[in-house]
Design a protein around this motif. Structure first.
Motif, short mmCIF file in Angstrom:
data_model
loop_
_atom_site.label_atom_id
_atom_site.label_comp_id
_atom_site.label_asym_id
_atom_site.label_seq_id
_atom_site.Cartn_x
_atom_site.Cartn_y
_atom_site.Cartn_z
N ILE A 44 0.84 -1.20 0.00
CA ILE A 44 0.00 0.00 0.00
C ILE A 44 0.87 1.25 0.00
O ILE A 44 0.57 2.23 -0.71
N MET A 45 1.96 1.24 0.78
CA MET A 45 2.86 2.39 0.81
C MET A 45 3.44 2.67 -0.57
O MET A 45 3.46 3.81 -1.04
N VAL A 46 3.90 1.63 -1.26
CA VAL A 46 4.47 1.80 -2.60
C VAL A 46 3.43 2.34 -3.57
O VAL A 46 3.69 3.28 -4.34
N LEU A 47 2.21 1.78 -3.53
CA LEU A 47 1.16 2.20 -4.44
C LEU A 47 0.70 3.62 -4.16
O LEU A 47 0.48 4.41 -5.10
N ILE B 20 2.35 6.11 -2.78
CA ILE B 20 3.38 7.08 -3.18
C ILE B 20 3.46 7.17 -4.70
O ILE B 20 3.73 8.25 -5.25
N TYR B 21 3.20 6.08 -5.38
CA TYR B 21 3.22 6.10 -6.84
C TYR B 21 2.00 6.83 -7.41
O TYR B 21 2.12 7.61 -8.37
N LEU B 22 0.83 6.62 -6.80
CA LEU B 22 -0.42 7.15 -7.36
C LEU B 22 -0.68 8.60 -6.99
O LEU B 22 -1.28 9.35 -7.78
N ASP B 23 -0.28 9.03 -5.80
CA ASP B 23 -0.58 10.38 -5.34
C ASP B 23 0.55 11.33 -5.73
O ASP B 23 1.68 11.22 -5.24
N THR B 24 0.25 12.29 -6.59
CA THR B 24 1.28 13.21 -7.07
C THR B 24 1.83 14.11 -5.96
O THR B 24 2.96 14.59 -6.06
N GLN B 25 1.03 14.34 -4.91
CA GLN B 25 1.50 15.18 -3.82
C GLN B 25 2.60 14.50 -3.01
O GLN B 25 3.30 15.15 -2.22
N LEU B 26 2.73 13.19 -3.18
CA LEU B 26 3.78 12.44 -2.48
C LEU B 26 5.01 12.22 -3.36
O LEU B 26 5.91 11.47 -2.98
N HIS B 27 5.04 12.86 -4.51
CA HIS B 27 6.18 12.72 -5.42
C HIS B 27 7.29 13.70 -5.00
O HIS B 27 7.63 14.64 -5.72
N THR B 28 7.83 13.46 -3.82
CA THR B 28 8.92 14.27 -3.28
C THR B 28 10.06 13.32 -2.92
O THR B 28 9.85 12.11 -2.78
N PRO B 29 11.28 13.84 -2.75
CA PRO B 29 12.41 12.96 -2.42
C PRO B 29 12.16 12.10 -1.18
O PRO B 29 12.48 10.91 -1.17
N MET B 30 11.60 12.69 -0.12
CA MET B 30 11.40 11.94 1.11
C MET B 30 10.49 10.74 0.89
O MET B 30 10.80 9.61 1.33
N ASN C 195 2.00 9.49 9.93
CA ASN C 195 2.20 10.44 8.85
C ASN C 195 0.86 10.87 8.28
O ASN C 195 0.13 10.07 7.70
N LYS C 196 0.53 12.15 8.46
CA LYS C 196 -0.77 12.65 8.01
C LYS C 196 -0.89 12.64 6.49
O LYS C 196 -1.97 12.43 5.94
N GLU C 197 0.23 12.88 5.78
CA GLU C 197 0.19 12.91 4.32
C GLU C 197 -0.14 11.53 3.75
O GLU C 197 -0.90 11.40 2.79
N VAL C 198 0.43 10.49 4.34
CA VAL C 198 0.14 9.12 3.90
C VAL C 198 -1.31 8.78 4.20
O VAL C 198 -2.02 8.19 3.37
N THR C 199 -1.78 9.16 5.40
CA THR C 199 -3.18 8.91 5.76
C THR C 199 -4.12 9.64 4.81
O THR C 199 -5.14 9.09 4.36
N ARG C 200 -3.78 10.91 4.49
CA ARG C 200 -4.60 11.68 3.55
C ARG C 200 -4.65 11.02 2.18
O ARG C 200 -5.71 10.92 1.56
N ALA C 201 -3.49 10.56 1.70
CA ALA C 201 -3.44 9.91 0.38
C ALA C 201 -4.26 8.63 0.37
O ALA C 201 -4.96 8.33 -0.59
N PHE C 202 -4.21 7.88 1.48
CA PHE C 202 -4.97 6.64 1.57
C PHE C 202 -6.47 6.93 1.55
O PHE C 202 -7.24 6.26 0.84
N MET C 203 -6.90 7.92 2.33
CA MET C 203 -8.32 8.27 2.36
C MET C 203 -8.79 8.81 1.01
O MET C 203 -9.92 8.57 0.58
#
Length: 315
Positions: free
Chosen positions: A44-47, A49-59, A293-301
């Motif tokens: 789920i983490m890999v998917l 980060i791949y699908l959500d453009t807001q998570l396309h950062t180095p970290m 991580n709120k960003e990961v939770t937001r992307a999942f929701m």
């Protein structure tokens, strides 16, 4: 030809850590449950980060690589252990053993360097924020990740080739649930002292060098303490504390297994520590980096919301 007959045709026997008593049967299904959670969590983490453009950062790109490595680690060891337990077979071919050694050593080595890169990323982000965009631009980030994989894979090739450059003319019983390569040369009828020295040097490079880089977190912590913004300090501290938790768990287990003198720990302790860093750590990593991580939770929701909307439209 004799070496082929003795080694490649015979393979090895994995003694494992579980028998078919009620207690061990429960532990086996517990391991399967942990494997399932680790597999799903890291996938789920890999998917995400791949699908959500807001998570396309180095970290987050580095986090996706960490999850990918954890996926490879659990898939290298647990399926074979489960198959042997359910089938009653304890054998593993030499090719299968060499494959296990290559993949799990490659992943362990790559993770050492990746964790160091993640430490560098946080150091630049917190201590030199104005230079972050330039120092961690996609090309440099990709190069550091590629170098981590290359160095880890090189170590995997060296260890796999070196392990099976010896002849095995005695017992082929490995007191483990997978081909942990330090447990194999002791079965050889050749002198393996040079191999053990080379192994120790490789471990120093793969473990101590990245740990030395991670010491840069001392400066990060000082920078976080002196931050003026309370919210910024909280976010930075949560990010750094998550990484330090992962580094502490992973490096402590690896140091115990490969740097600490083998005479100071028993085979049973080796197995328990191996269970920790090959099964438990991959599961814990996904929880540490997702639940906190709120960003990961937001992307999942967000992805979940899109899926529910799609279901309503089709219905």
């Amino acid at each position: 030809m004799a070496w082929e007959n003795q080694t490649f045709n015979s393979g090895f026997i994995l003694l494992g850590i579980l028998n078919h008593s009620p207690t061990h049967t429960f532990l086996f299904f517990l391991v399967l449950a942990i494997f399932s959670v680790a597999f799903m969590g890291n996938s789920i983490m890999v998917l995400l980060i791949y699908l959500d453009t807001q998570l396309h950062t180095p970290m987050y790109f580095l986090l996706s690589q960490l999850s990918l490595m954890d996926l490879m680690l659990i898939c290298t060891t647990i399926p074979k252990m489960a198959f042997n337990y359910l089938s009653g077979s304890k054998s593993i071919s030499t090719a299968g053993c060499a494959t296990q050694i290559f993949f799990y050593v490659s992943v362990l080595g790559s993770k050492c360097f990746l964790l160091a890169v993640m430490a560098y990323d946080r150091y630049i982000a917190i201590c030199h924020p104005l230079r972050y965009t330039n120092l961690m631009r996609p090309k440099i980030c990709g190069l550091m990740i590629a170098l981590s994989w290359i160095l880890g894979s090189t170590d995997g090739i060296i260890d796999a080739v070196a392990t099976f450059s010896f002849s095995y003319c005695g017992s082929r019983e490995i007191s483990h649930f997978f081909c942990e390569f330090p447990s194999i040369p002791i079965l050889s009828c050749n002198d393996t002292s040079i191999f053990e020295k080379v192994l120790f040097i490789c471990c120093i490079v793969m473990l101590v060098f990245p740990i030395a880089i991670i010491i840069a977190y001392a400066q990060v912590i000082l920078a976080v303490i002196h931050m003026g913004s309370g919210e910024g300090r909280r976010i930075a501290f949560m990010t750094c504390s998550s990484h330090l938790m992962v580094v502490g768990m992973y490096d402590a287990a690896a140091l115990f297994m490969y740097i600490w003198p083998t005479s100071d720990h028993s085979p049973t302790q080796d197995k328990m520590v191996s269970v920790f860093y090959t099964i438990l750590t991959p599961m814990l990593n996904s929880f540490i980096y997702s639940l906190r991580n709120k960003e990961v939770t937001r992307a999942f929701m967000k992805i979940l919301g899109k899926g529910k909307s799609g279901e309503r439209v089709t219905s």
